[in-house]
Design an enzyme around this catalytic site. Sequence first.
Site, PDB file in Angstrom:
ATOM      1  N   HIS A 157       0.862  -1.182   0.000  1.00 24.76           N
ATOM      2  CA  HIS A 157       0.000   0.000   0.000  1.00 24.76           C
ATOM      3  C   HIS A 157       0.894   1.227   0.000  1.00 24.76           C
ATOM      4  CE1 HIS A 157      -3.675   2.341   0.726  1.00 24.76           C
ATOM      5  NE2 HIS A 157      -2.860   3.153   1.393  1.00 24.76           N
ATOM      6  N   CYS A 158       0.715   2.064  -1.012  1.00 23.75           N
ATOM      7  CA  CYS A 158       1.571   3.246  -1.168  1.00 23.75           C
ATOM      8  C   CYS A 158       0.884   4.468  -0.568  1.00 23.75           C
ATOM      9  CB  CYS A 158       1.871   3.475  -2.648  1.00 23.75           C
ATOM     10  SG  CYS A 158       2.896   4.933  -2.950  1.00 23.75           S
TER      11      CYS A 158
END
Length: 446
Positions: free
Chosen positions: A143-144
């Site tokens: 997850h960025c």
Amino acid sequence: MAVQLKWPILGVIIPCIIIFSLSYGSHYFILRHHLTMKQQLIYEFYVTMIWISYLLAIYTNPGRVPKNYKPSLASSTRIEQTEDDSDGLGLESREDETLIREEPISGDRCEWIRYCKKCNNYKPPRSHHCKICQQCVLQMDHHCPWTLNCVGNNNLPHFMRFLGWIIWGTGYLMIQLIKLIINYYENSNMPHYLFNKTELVAIIAITPLNFFVFASILVLFIRCLINICKGMTQIEIWEWERLELQWSSKRLWRLIRFNYGRLHKGKPFPELNTWTNTTNNVNYNDNDDDGDEDVELINLATNNNEDSTIVPQNFTIDDLIFPYNLGIWKNLVNALGYPYMWLIPFGKPKSNGYQPQISQDYKQDDQLNLPWPPDGIRQKEIEINVLQQQGYQRDREEEDEEELRSIRNYQELRRRLDPRLNVQRSDFINDMGEGLTDFGVDEDSD
């Protein structure tokens, strides 16, 4: 280590401010005085591509599991319903993972059945439930926080193009800034009133910021590209690091042996050899009689090879085969699409994300004959119900002192004394301080 922001929206606002300041600030205060119109248009094209790829990385869903997805041959797998799911919508495997697929072409090949209670759906291999996006992500990488989105199968090409265009744009700007700095240095003896002070201040402010963005994004791009060439996501790289550090752990091999006995009931644990040797052929006798399953599984987990130690002596981490590494070229094509699509803003991957292709090396040369990861996804219940009954807790508390004293290699001794040697998968932290939760994985649903 992944960045955790108190206000997630800042993860998008900060990059937007940096992109806007670098691109338009440098153009207005610096480049328009020195570049031709053609060069300025080229530069603005780079900036536009950065914005487009960034928006696509933000708004493209990383890959949602199809609602009607069911693992192959699921009907032939032992599945039981939970007490409050009698309608069949909340099927869970009898164990935390269960044998689901056997490919007759390559022998016994299988994958873990996983069911997400939050999405009310099965999970394909390599997928994970993101605690932030609140969905199962196909081939989840991480997850960025800077895109406020997961990086998964469907938007990985957009994410890589975003990084690539930033490197290209900041690299082009850095070349122009270096030329101007050299020019200022060569004319440093001229009177100060001949210099454009606004431009000089802009160069001093923008140059270090531009270099920082260029260097940091270049490192991230190279890291992601290496992972793609290996056919692995960041989560799977983390998984490999965990297995490598715990390779000599009796706890790990008790789990592996237990899983083998559970999936290949009635078959003794194979004799494992290094890649320089030939694996001995073992005659497998099928046993269709279920009997007392729990007792049999415990026995298979610990007593398959009574004459051998728990930890194989002639089998190293290098002999472990990652099932989804198809080779550099196929890995690139599956993840990013064919080369002519790499620079196209709407280019898509070849892989659909929920039917990962298994490598021929894994089919032919894999010795463990277990899904990835070989020690399973959920380990807590197995350890409580089986491993501690077979002396795992004693092994953990009373390490073999004579064995430790015989080790003369400092690195090996340091690894054997590492407190992470016997921790569960959910508690493991790699050398960069990253755990599963740092990638956005919801451990309760994984």
